[in-house]
Design an enzyme around this catalytic site. Structure first.
Site, mmCIF file in Angstrom:
data_model
loop_
_atom_site.group_PDB
_atom_site.id
_atom_site.type_symbol
_atom_site.label_atom_id
_atom_site.label_comp_id
_atom_site.label_asym_id
_atom_site.label_seq_id
_atom_site.Cartn_x
_atom_site.Cartn_y
_atom_site.Cartn_z
ATOM 1 C CB CYS A 223 -1.847 -6.775 1.305
ATOM 2 S SG CYS A 223 -3.436 -6.894 0.533
ATOM 3 C CG ASP B 153 -1.729 -1.225 1.392
ATOM 4 O OD1 ASP B 153 -1.824 -1.970 0.407
ATOM 5 O OD2 ASP B 153 -2.269 -1.460 2.493
ATOM 6 C CG ASP C 240 -3.677 3.450 0.191
ATOM 7 O OD1 ASP C 240 -3.500 4.651 0.450
ATOM 8 O OD2 ASP C 240 -4.208 2.653 0.996
HETATM 9 N N1 NVA Z 1 -10.640 -4.366 -0.630
HETATM 10 C C1 NVA Z 1 -10.409 -5.727 -0.961
HETATM 11 C C2 NVA Z 1 -9.038 -6.184 -0.613
HETATM 12 C C3 NVA Z 1 -7.972 -5.561 -1.427
HETATM 13 C C4 NVA Z 1 -6.609 -6.079 -1.182
HETATM 14 C C5 NVA Z 1 -11.367 -6.616 -0.199
HETATM 15 O O1 NVA Z 1 -11.787 -6.254 0.877
HETATM 16 O O2 NVA Z 1 -11.676 -7.679 -0.669
#
Ligand code: NVA
Length: 361
Positions: A346, A115, A193
């Site tokens: 991530c 991020d 990000d």
């Molecule tokens: N916003 C996404 C994850 C992104 C890495 C989700 O909650 O599934």
């Protein structure tokens, strides 16, 4: 200076053979403080009170130990594959932080490097992140960035955002399924990000989100210049945050997409004849605690090369499907890490992949 074939920082896509990666540390990870962004990113409304009460304190030790076990298993898989794994510095995340416009009870962590740093070729961009509680997270990566710079990489920080109330729509109400797409950030200043963007050679894809606005997309587009085309992805997501569990170019000709969040598959993939691979349903039980992302986090894989892909061990159906698509899945336990809010992608940021800038579309 050490002689090497590939520049010290070199990442143009998600699949060239991986040589070096930064993996986050669990350390004393803190629960994000309750703030404007939280209702826009926390899927489960039932957790709002948890964040209001516990935001700014350390995650429970038992959770951190379990998450750490997963991260170390991930590091082990990377090491076995001959990838150099680097780690951020420890940092005192528990200290309160403030600017003239706002304050937060603590920072968060150095758990999700994806991020914070966007690596494009030999360039490291510190992202203009939309989270107040993550405002100083880049500090954990400074030593690495300095080292990479000294090794020949380019390094820049995007304009530091102010994150005052002007940056967020003060009347924002989180979306529910079926409503028209809306986003929290205003166009007051550039915001994104690094994980809002994903690379595919000369083409980069980026989606507006709860921490990415059109101003941020334009900043990235203009900053990267004519060598790259930055495409905005039309997303449909009630809690949009980061593109890497929505749209993911896994390998040349193979685009993984979430079954519902991609409102329109970017025409460039279709025109270039890519296979559009619709991700199967996650197997993680609905009862598994998920604090800051959805069960679709399983899409958040890391490619070791065009074929080998690191997949969450609980997601057998996904692993089988990837196999049927021609990949070689390598399973690694990760559900306990995912609880805190991220997957393999991530939890890492690729620094060096063996390959050159090319067009795949
Ligand atoms: N916003 C996404 C994850 C992104 C890495 C989700 O909650 O599934």
């Amino acid at each position: 200076m050490e002689q090497r074939e590939t520049p010290v920082v070199n990442a143009f896509n998600e699949w060239d053979p991986l040589e070096e990666i930064v993996v986050g540390i669990v350390d004393d990870a803190m629960i994000p403080g309750w703030d404007t962004i939280m209702p826009a990113v926390v899927h489960d409304r039932g957790l709002w009170d948890f964040y209001k009460t516990w935001g700014g304190t350390r995650w429970p030790t038992e959770m951190l130990l379990k998450a750490e076990k997963d991260v170390e298993a991930f590091v082990e898989v990377l090491g076995q594959a001959g990838v150099t794994v680097r780690r951020p510095e420890r940092f005192r995340w528990d200290r309160p932080l403030s600017t003239p416009d706002w304050s937060q009870p603590s920072s968060c962590y150095a758990l999700m490097p994806r991020d914070v740093l966007l690596v494009v070729g030999d360039l490291i961009i510190e992202a203009p992140m939309g989270w107040r509680s993550r405002y100083f997270e880049h500090l954990a990566y400074k030593a690495l960035c300095k080292e990479y710079f000294k090794g020949g990489a380019r390094w820049i920080s995007a304009p530091r955002p102010q994150l005052s109330d002007a940056s967020f729509d003060q009347r924002f109400v989180p979306m529910t399924e079926g409503e028209a797409q809306r986003f929290l950030p205003t166009e007051f200043e550039p915001l994104f990000d690094a994980a809002d963007a994903i690379k595919c050679g000369r083409d980069l894809f980026i989606g507006r989100s709860s921490c990415c606005n059109s101003f941020g997309i334009e900043w990235l587009r203009r900053h990267l210049g004519p060598e790259y085309t930055v495409h905005e992805v039309d997303v449909y997501d009630t809690h949009p945050m980061h593109l890497d569990a929505t749209l993911y170019p896994l390998a040349p000709g193979k685009l993984l997409i979430h079954p519902e969040r991609v409102a329109t598959v970017p025409a460039v993939f279709i025109e270039a004849g890519w296979d559009v691979l619709v991700c199967p349903e996650p197997e993680m039980p609905e009862t598994h605690p998920m604090y800051n992302c959805s069960r679709w986090i399983m899409m958040n894989v890391v490619m070791l090369d065009e074929r080998r892909v690191i997949v969450s061990a609980g997601e057998k159906r996904f692993a089988r499907t990837l196999k049927s698509w021609g990949f070689e899945p390598i399973e690694c336990p990760f559900w306990d890490f995912e609880t805190i809010g991220g997957g393999f992608h991530c939890a890492s940021v690729d620094i060096r992949r063996r390959g050159a800038l090319r067009s795949y579309l």
